[in-house]
Design an enzyme around this catalytic site. Structure first.
Site, PDB file in Angstrom:
ATOM      1  N   SER A 657       0.828  -1.208   0.000  1.00  0.00           N
ATOM      2  CA  SER A 657       0.000   0.000   0.000  1.00  0.00           C
ATOM      3  C   SER A 657       0.866   1.264   0.000  1.00  0.00           C
ATOM      4  CB  SER A 657      -0.937  -0.001   1.213  1.00  0.00           C
ATOM      5  OG  SER A 657      -1.851  -1.071   1.133  1.00  0.00           O
ATOM      6  N   ASN A 862      -5.444  -8.152  -2.455  1.00  0.00           N
ATOM      7  CA  ASN A 862      -5.168  -8.529  -1.069  1.00  0.00           C
ATOM      8  C   ASN A 862      -4.254  -7.585  -0.303  1.00  0.00           C
ATOM      9  OD1 ASN A 862      -6.691 -10.937  -1.301  1.00  0.00           O
ATOM     10  ND2 ASN A 862      -4.986 -11.926  -2.328  1.00  0.00           N
ATOM     11  N   TYR A 863      -3.379  -6.862  -1.003  1.00  0.00           N
ATOM     12  CA  TYR A 863      -2.354  -6.101  -0.282  1.00  0.00           C
ATOM     13  C   TYR A 863      -2.386  -4.599  -0.504  1.00  0.00           C
ATOM     14  CZ  TYR A 863      -0.593 -10.761   0.532  1.00  0.00           C
ATOM     15  OH  TYR A 863      -0.491 -12.075   0.909  1.00  0.00           O
ATOM     16  N   ILE A 864      -2.806  -4.136  -1.679  1.00  0.00           N
ATOM     17  CA  ILE A 864      -2.913  -2.698  -1.914  1.00  0.00           C
ATOM     18  C   ILE A 864      -4.254  -2.228  -1.362  1.00  0.00           C
ATOM     19  CG2 ILE A 864      -3.102  -0.899  -3.667  1.00  0.00           C
ATOM     20  CD1 ILE A 864      -1.274  -2.572  -5.453  1.00  0.00           C
TER      21      ILE A 864
END
Length: 905
Positions: A657, A862-864
């Site tokens: 992110s 899933n991650y950003i």
């Protein structure tokens, strides 16, 4: 070996030879290693120089746990092609959208970037994809290897993160000097982001110069007078809206509920009680087993055998999946299946031949499941051949039967249930080299299921003749039903769908936790870099583990039992999983989450390289732990000293992110919508590389590439036909342009042409049939008379003409011009269009090949933080549909509605 204190002794972490590292590391050891491998200073932050599975290695290969090709095993369809799970992801999520450049072989880069040396890199090395020069900050014609550019980019991002963290902490120190809250604003006016819950301020916008933009959710900070007025206005507006909503509800009930913006609700998410009232209708059980027709028999040693119903059902599990070679050619799968199969046969009396004589089934090699397989294949073909109207009617009937189970009422609000279907009995597949693959997954009975529901709600009725195991009223649980499966003894839960309030709040908290980490990251990195040289082994191992987790996105890993798949993470790495190549290259090769092979070559800080060498020091050998004085729980406990709730997995979310946020700040996306989408995907790709997000090559990748190539060949064939039509219009062109211009490509030989022509004819027939069926469906729905088969046959006549035309072309070698008033100019324009399509498809093919191991979808979903994607969408006026499928738009509805283009991570 030195003895260790109790504090230094970790929990047992799976099978090991019991060899442990020394408690302390004398300074003489470091000095000796420094002399043997001198350092020119600290290395740049790590970036993978080689990602993805490989077939072989030209270095000392670490053990591969039996995985030769690194491919995740395919999970075939369930018995009889039936499935009881909804697909929750879109195929479009991982589609590559921009071309990736194949760079030259990459090398290790020291901090002195002017002295780059090419080292020997294996020919099969995976190259990182192209990143836009403007994004990296280099000239497009620069000769600097992309790994060095990305390392410099990562270094800049980390420096910016440290600066941001110091600025946030500085603001927090000043914050208490402000005017007390009591004088400036009421409790109701405090922005939700400052209250002790995960909900957000109404508009979700946090300006860069607002000191509360990064205040942890658990803290409250006073606001300025200007803010107080703004908040008061917002509160008044909300109060009016709430009053209007109440008036509407008093009028009449509407099927479309008023939207519930839970991220703006200050009453949710700050305690352990998840609900007050809960109503639902339980779960859907799979249909009972229907015996095979009497003419379909299991065959043993050449003799058709009649089995008991229970044994026959298990035989169909295996027989229906003979097409899944990845399973039936697995010795472990076959061994486990036959053990469970014979156990059921022993209980049911084995089988009987046509004369009623008992047939003992003792050897797997004598079993013949082919008749069962052929019957299932015929049934699958029948279902596929059903008219569209019948398929639609069957689906409508199924949906109607399941409708009562699809939603629950959670605190008075209608919420979608995610997985309300109980898994049907089948054979356990597992992933990777799972030791229990092939075991029989038994049918789940109501007596095994526990229901969670409100005290005042009606408990759903179990199937006739059955009862529930237990009924609970667990208000701290977010599950509706649960049971224990028989393979691994794991508990299965029925939860709410991804787009429900509860799931949304869970995602929201995850990303807010990552936002909170940004104000501590500089201290964490400073501390672990210092501890990389600690004399205490436990501190040095912990620091090295955090470095690898932070820089290379390794998962922390958990302890495994002997009957579980041999999957590991950072803390549970074994001796054979890590290969060291001086001066600073580390090769990781192990089975990670879901038994997916993690293979990566990375260049690390020289001190980290020395530490790993110490951790692998003799007498350690295969199966010994590298981090033998560290456990995942101890690592996470240490991290909570920096921030409550901080665990190793938060680093993956934070790094992705923060990296995307940094790239978006510098981005100036212009041009058309597709060009802007490409800019976003270039940034997404850079995040995937910098954060080391990778995926295993899909089993269907090769087939997918072949399909694209076949489409390209089809277009090339159309180009040739168009050129031949030009000769038909103007025969003199052949002499003017030269015979070579009109030659058919060598690889499109006569055999290929005939097959392709057959394909084109059949494709056209299928299109006509589908259109005919669709029109008939519409007529039937409107109560009108349906068209007869005669109409279909008349329409199909055109394909017969098409077939005759192809035969004539093959015989004469000439192609007659098609279309109204064909001219050379029109045909040349058509050739140009076809060539453009070919070039686009070639780019797509290269892009797909290049991105097969870079998990763009993993980073984005899933991650950003999804709010960053929304920021890009709103800032550059790109429809959010270009980034999120319908499923993802429902999942991230909270993100789409809670921020505007000024929001910052």
């Amino acid at each position: 070996m030195s003895s260790s204190s109790d504090d230094d002794t970790p929990l047992v972490k799976g099978k090991s030879n019991g060899v442990k590292s020394d408690v302390r590391i004398p300074k003489t050891v470091d000095r000796a290693m420094d002399r043997a491998n001198p350092s020119n200073g600290d290395m740049d932050p790590g970036v993978s120089i080689r990602m993805g599975p490989v077939e072989d290695m030209d270095v000392d290969p670490p053990a591969t746990n039996g995985i030769a090709n690194g491919k995740r095993k395919s999970r075939g369809s369930l018995t009889n092609g039936k499935t009881y799970k909804d697909a929750s992801s879109s195929d479009e999520d991982d589609k590559p959208m921009s071309k990736r450049r194949r760079t030259s072989q990459q090398t290790r880069q020291m901090k002195d970037e002017s002295d780059s040396e090419l080292s020997d890199v294996p020919l099969k090395a995976r190259r990182p994809p192209k990143a836009a020069a403007a994004q990296i900050g280099e000239e497009s014609d620069s000769d600097i290897p992309i790994t060095t550019k990305l390392a410099k980019e990562k270094a800049g991002i980390e420096k910016a993160a440290a600066k941001e963290a110091r600025a946030i902490r500085s603001k927090e120190k000043v914050a208490p000097k402000r005017k007390p809250k009591a004088e400036s604003e009421s409790e109701d006016d405090v922005p939700l982001a400052k209250k002790k819950q995960p909900a957000k301020k109404a508009n979700g916008i946090k300006k860069k110069d607002d000191s509360d933009s990064d205040v942890p959710l658990r803290k409250k900070a006073p606001a300025t007078k200007a803010k107080a007025k703004a908040q008061a206005a917002t509160t008044t507006t909300k109060a009016k809206a709430k009053k209007e909503e109440q008036n509407d509800q008093e009028g009449e009930e509407d099927d479309d509920e008023e939207e519930y913006r839970w991220w703006e609700d200050p009453t949710k998410g700050d305690g352990t009680k998840k609900w007050t009232t809960l109503e639902h209708n339980g779960v859907v059980f799979p249909p009972e087993y229907e015996p095979l027709p009497k003419n379909v028999k299991f065959v043993y040693d050449g003799v058709p055998v009649t089995l008991h119903k229970d044994a026959e059902e298990v035989a169909t599990f295996y027989g229906s999946m003979l097409h899944s070679t990845v399973n039936i050619e697995n010795p472990t799968f076959n061994k486990n299946f036959f053990e469970d199969f014979t156990a059921i046969l022993d209980k049911t009396g084995h089988g009987k031949d046509k004369n009623g004589n008992v047939v003992k089934i003792k050897k797997f090699e004598k079993c013949d499941f082919k008749p069962i397989f052929e019957w299932f294949e015929a049934e699958r073909a029948k279902k596929k051949a059903l008219p569209a109207a019948e398929k639609k009617a069957a689906k409508a009937e199924k949906d109607a039967a399941e409708a009562p189970f699809m939603y629950c009422t959670w605190d008075g609000r209608k919420q979608k249930v995610g997985n309300f279907r109980v898994e049907p009995p089948s054979l356990f597949r597992g992933r990777g080299e799972h030791p229990k693959t092939g075991r029989v997954k038994k049918r789940v009975l109501p007596e095994q299921i526990t229901i969670n529901i409100g005290k005042e709600a009606k408990v759903p009725d179990p199937p006739a003749g059955h009862r529930w195991k237990e009924v609970k009223h667990d208000q701290e649980g977010t599950w509706l039903a649960m049971w224990q499966e028989n393979i691994n003894g794991a508990y299965k839960y029925v939860m709410l769908a991804a787009n429900s309030d509860i799931k949304g709040q869970s995602d929201y908290k995850k990303f807010e936790k990552a936002r909170e980490l940004k104000k501590h990251i500089d201290r964490i990195r400073k501390d672990y870099k210092r501890d990389l040289k600690s004399e205490k082994m436990v501190d040095r191992q912990r620091a090295t583990a955090i470095y690898l987790i932070d820089q290379f996105a390794l998962r922390a890993g958990n302890e495994k039992g002997e009957d579980e798949a041999d999957t590991v993470g950072c803390c549970s790495l074994k001796y054979q999983h890590v290969t060291l190549q001086p001066p600073n290259k580390v090769i990781f090769d192990f089975l990670g989450k879901d038994s997916i092979r993690f293979y990566n070559e990375v260049e690390v800080d020289l001190q980290v390289f020395k530490n790993l060498k110490i951790f692998k020091k003799s007498p350690k050998t295969t199966d010994d732990d590298i981090f033998d004085r560290l456990t995942t729980s101890a690592l996470n406990k240490h991290l909570t000293n920096y921030m409550p709730g901080l665990t190793a997995k938060v680093f993956r979310t934070y790094n992705a992110s923060w990296t995307m946020a940094s790239l978006l700040k510098k981005m100036k996306s212009e041009g058309t919508i597709p060009e802007k989408v490409k800019d976003y995907n270039d940034a997404n790709r850079e995040v995937a590389i910098l954060c080391n997000h990778k995926r295993t090559v899909a089993a269907s990748h090769a087939a997918s590439m072949e399909k694209i190539q076949e489409k390209i060949n089809g277009l090339r064939y159309q180009v040739w036909r168009s050129k031949m039509m030009m000769i038909d219009v103007d025969p003199k062109l052949k002499k003017k342009r030269g015979a070579q211009f009109f030659e058919r490509p060598d690889d499109l030989d006569n055999e290929w042409v005939k097959k392709h022509q057959e394909f084109l004819v059949e494709e056209q027939r299928e299109k006509i049939r589908k259109k005919f069926e669709k029109e008939n469906e519409k007529l039937k729905a409107e109560g009108e008379k349906e068209m007869k088969v005669k109409e279909l046959n008349e329409r199909l006549a055109v394909t017969n003409e098409m077939e005759k035309k192809f035969k004539k072309e093959n015989k004469t070698g000439k192609v007659e011009a098609e279309g109204k008033g064909p001219t050379v100019e029109k045909l040349e324009a058509n050739v140009e269009k076809l060539n453009q399509r070919i070039e686009v498809m070639k780019i797509q093919m290269e892009d797909k090949e290049g991105n097969k191991e870079v998990a763009l979808g993993t980073s984005k979903i899933n991650y950003i933080d999804p709010r960053l994607t929304v920021v890009f969408s709103k800032k550059f006026n790109v429809p959010i549909e270009r980034f999120f499928s319908k499923t993802l738009r429902e999942k991230f509805d909270w993100a789409i509605k809670s921020v505007d283009e000024n929001w910052e991570f």
